[in-house]
Motif scaffolding. Structure first.
Motif, PDB file in Angstrom:
ATOM      1  N   ASN A   1      46.293  48.852  31.222  1.00 22.44           N
ATOM      2  CA  ASN A   1      45.569  49.256  32.434  1.00 22.44           C
ATOM      3  C   ASN A   1      46.521  49.641  33.567  1.00 22.44           C
ATOM      4  O   ASN A   1      46.300  50.623  34.275  1.00 22.44           O
ATOM      5  CB  ASN A   1      44.656  48.119  32.912  1.00 22.44           C
ATOM      6  CG  ASN A   1      43.348  48.056  32.139  1.00 22.44           C
ATOM      7  OD1 ASN A   1      43.134  48.859  31.236  1.00 22.44           O
ATOM      8  ND2 ASN A   1      42.496  47.115  32.483  1.00 22.44           N
ATOM      9  N   ALA A   2      47.590  48.843  33.748  1.00 21.01           N
ATOM     10  CA  ALA A   2      48.521  49.119  34.855  1.00 21.01           C
ATOM     11  C   ALA A   2      49.217  50.458  34.638  1.00 21.01           C
ATOM     12  O   ALA A   2      49.447  51.210  35.590  1.00 21.01           O
ATOM     13  CB  ALA A   2      49.539  47.991  34.987  1.00 21.01           C
ATOM     14  N   MET A   3      49.536  50.758  33.381  1.00 19.14           N
ATOM     15  CA  MET A   3      50.170  52.053  33.097  1.00 19.14           C
ATOM     16  C   MET A   3      49.231  53.195  33.475  1.00 19.14           C
ATOM     17  O   MET A   3      49.642  54.180  34.091  1.00 19.14           O
ATOM     18  CB  MET A   3      50.545  52.106  31.603  1.00 19.14           C
ATOM     19  CG  MET A   3      51.354  53.306  31.235  1.00 19.14           C
ATOM     20  SD  MET A   3      52.876  53.393  32.202  1.00 19.14           S
ATOM     21  CE  MET A   3      54.028  53.152  30.927  1.00 19.14           C
TER      22      MET A   3
ATOM     23  N   GLY B   1      47.594  38.167  38.740  1.00 21.67           N
ATOM     24  CA  GLY B   1      47.694  37.705  37.359  1.00 21.67           C
ATOM     25  C   GLY B   1      46.382  37.268  36.737  1.00 21.67           C
ATOM     26  O   GLY B   1      46.374  36.786  35.605  1.00 21.67           O
ATOM     27  N   GLY B   2      45.268  37.444  37.444  1.00 20.01           N
ATOM     28  CA  GLY B   2      43.964  37.082  36.872  1.00 20.01           C
ATOM     29  C   GLY B   2      43.344  38.283  36.180  1.00 20.01           C
ATOM     30  O   GLY B   2      43.830  39.417  36.296  1.00 20.01           O
ATOM     31  N   ILE B   3      42.242  38.052  35.499  1.00 14.75           N
ATOM     32  CA  ILE B   3      41.586  39.145  34.786  1.00 14.75           C
ATOM     33  C   ILE B   3      40.881  40.115  35.732  1.00 14.75           C
ATOM     34  O   ILE B   3      40.535  41.223  35.348  1.00 14.75           O
ATOM     35  CB  ILE B   3      40.586  38.627  33.725  1.00 14.75           C
ATOM     36  CG1 ILE B   3      39.669  37.567  34.329  1.00 14.75           C
ATOM     37  CG2 ILE B   3      41.303  38.102  32.508  1.00 14.75           C
ATOM     38  CD1 ILE B   3      38.559  37.148  33.411  1.00 14.75           C
TER      39      ILE B   3
ATOM     40  N   SER C   1      47.329  43.844  41.651  1.00 12.52           N
ATOM     41  CA  SER C   1      47.360  43.104  40.391  1.00 12.52           C
ATOM     42  C   SER C   1      46.264  43.720  39.535  1.00 12.52           C
ATOM     43  O   SER C   1      45.072  43.513  39.792  1.00 12.52           O
ATOM     44  CB  SER C   1      47.083  41.623  40.671  1.00 12.52           C
ATOM     45  OG  SER C   1      46.935  40.917  39.464  1.00 12.52           O
ATOM     46  N   VAL C   2      46.674  44.526  38.579  1.00 15.13           N
ATOM     47  CA  VAL C   2      45.694  45.283  37.785  1.00 15.13           C
ATOM     48  C   VAL C   2      45.075  44.341  36.747  1.00 15.13           C
ATOM     49  O   VAL C   2      45.787  43.750  35.931  1.00 15.13           O
ATOM     50  CB  VAL C   2      46.366  46.489  37.099  1.00 15.13           C
ATOM     51  CG1 VAL C   2      45.339  47.279  36.298  1.00 15.13           C
ATOM     52  CG2 VAL C   2      47.057  47.376  38.128  1.00 15.13           C
ATOM     53  N   GLY C   3      43.782  44.208  36.816  1.00 13.19           N
ATOM     54  CA  GLY C   3      43.083  43.258  35.950  1.00 13.19           C
ATOM     55  C   GLY C   3      42.753  43.813  34.576  1.00 13.19           C
ATOM     56  O   GLY C   3      43.326  44.821  34.134  1.00 13.19           O
ATOM     57  N   CYS C   4      41.825  43.162  33.918  1.00 11.90           N
ATOM     58  CA  CYS C   4      41.455  43.530  32.542  1.00 11.90           C
ATOM     59  C   CYS C   4      40.123  44.284  32.476  1.00 11.90           C
ATOM     60  O   CYS C   4      39.526  44.413  31.405  1.00 11.90           O
ATOM     61  CB  CYS C   4      41.374  42.281  31.673  1.00 11.90           C
ATOM     62  SG  CYS C   4      42.969  41.485  31.423  1.00 11.90           S
TER      63      CYS C   4
END
Ligand SMILES: Cc1ncc(COP(=O)(O)O)c(C=O)c1O
Length: 388
Positions: A260-262, A330-332, A365-368
């Motif tokens: 996701n961050a990419m 760092g969370g979802i 902080s990119v989540g899930c």
């Protein structure tokens, strides 16, 4: 169960577990006893929660050790407990430590408020690399401390190079591995002595608990534990349970965070109105080659500077919908903040600007969630703030 030859998903799920054999339960139970019927001379016996040696504490500690490739692990009450006890396990009055300058703000605060008071010297090295860090070593230096990727600018430091300098100069090497997690980076394999985490972030991964962790050799971890026992920094049994539960999906979550961050970094890099995107996965990031060589994934953290006045940046933040404005990471769930007024608020403005933490820098902080949804939210907030 020996999980040392098993994959990282398997180790995340099974390493360290203390299954409830009495009833056949498939999870580590929450052990609430604060007293254990063990004789004082029985090595490794469960005894007392503050000694960090009850089964609920041992499970996530061993899981971390298995993921970091360490002899031993330890879980503590916060990331700052892990950082402070690690530093004080090695440093005493008259000693000195060399650290990189662009550290997490709380670590910076600890140095300023506590080390000086204890008569421990420290040198903060800007644009840190192994040579610059070594140049700051004195006859009194006992440890070197780095953080990579760094918070919030995602700078990358050559871990093997720092570990080699530490060995050459007889120093204990410590790294804050919070941003990477042991899935994306295993510093001990590169020669580091201690890998330290704010377990509040990726290790737990659900933004519902404060904890810290340390991994390293049995001897060094025992020394950290000794400090933590004396300062009463141990993690309570309920939070240990939550931490172990969260860690079971660490490998799974990190794969999604990386992906996701990419995608988000690519979107931001191509978008007008962004002065800079800091993500080690981008080929033009100054630490990209190094990150590629020492990391197994580029992580879920990135930051970007909005090319607009601070008021428009504020509007952007206010107009985010899916992405929540909050300080942790760092969370979802995806979280965004302005480091200038959060993690680095206590740092003098000149020092903050000198390390690149400008007023319109956003840390994400990119989540899930689904990457397309995160990207759409960032895009609509930029449109609403007329940032283009
Ligand atoms: C990189 C890093 N290290 C350490 C800490 C401190 O962790 P804790 O808040 O769990 O004490 C944080 C907290 O934000 C952090 O971002």
């Amino acid at each position: 169960m020996d999980t040392s030859r098993l994959g990282e998903n398997t180790r995340s799920i099974r390493a360290g577990e203390r299954l409830d054999r009495a009833v056949g339960g498939v999870t580590t139970p929450i052990h609430t006893a604060a007293a254990y019927m063990a004789a004082d001379d029985v090595e490794g016996a469960y005894r007392y929660p503050r000694y960090c040696n009850i089964p609920t504490q041992a499970a996530p500690a061993e899981k971390l050790a298995a993921l970091e490739g360490a002899e031993a692990g330890l879980v503590l009450a916060s990331g700052m407990a892990a950082i402070s006890s690690s530093l004080l396990s090695v440093l005493g009055s008259g000693d000195h430590v060399v650290l990189q300058a662009d550290l997490y703000g709380g670590t910076h605060r600890f140095l300023m408020a506590e080390l000086a008071r204890l008569g421990i010297g420290f040198t903060l090295v800007s644009e840190a690399d192994p040579a610059r860090l070594e140049a700051a070593v004195t006859a009194h230096t006992r440890a070197v401390f780095v953080e990579t990727p760094s918070n919030p600018l995602l700078r990358i430091i050559d871990l093997a190079g720092v570990a080699a300098l530490a060995k050459k100069r007889g120093l204990v090497s410590m790294v804050d591995n919070t941003f990477a997690s042991p899935i994306n980076q295993r510093p001990l394999e590169l020669g580091f002595d201690l890998s330290i985490h704010s377990g509040t972030k990726y290790l737990n991964g659900h933004s519902d608990l404060n904890c810290g962790a340390v991994a390293g050799s049995k001897t060094l971890v025992a020394a950290v534990r000794e400090r933590a026992i004396n300062f009463g920094q141990t993690l309570n049994t309920y939070d240990c349970y939550l931490l172990e539960r969260g860690m079971k999906t660490l490998a799974l979550r990190m794969a999604r965070h990386n992906e996701n961050a990419m995608a988000v970094a690519g979107f931001l890099a191509a978008r007008k109105g962004i002065a800079a995107v800091h993500y080690p996965g981008l080929p033009d990031h100054p630490g990209h080659a190094l990150a590629k060589s020492q990391m197994h994934g580029f992580g879920g953290m990135l930051s970007f500077a909005l090319d607009c006045p601070p008021a428009a940046a504020r509007t952007f933040m206010d107009r985010l919908g899916l992405v929540l404005e909050a300080v942790s990471l760092g969370g979802i769930e995806s979280l965004a903040c302005f480091p200038a007024v959060t993690s680095h608020a206590k740092m003098p403005r000149e020092d903050r600007l000198a390390i690149g933490v400008t007023d319109t820098l956003v840390r994400l902080s990119v989540g899930c969630e689904d990457a397309d949804d995160i990207i759409a939210d960032l895009g609509q907030a930029m449109d609403a703030a007329h940032i283009a």
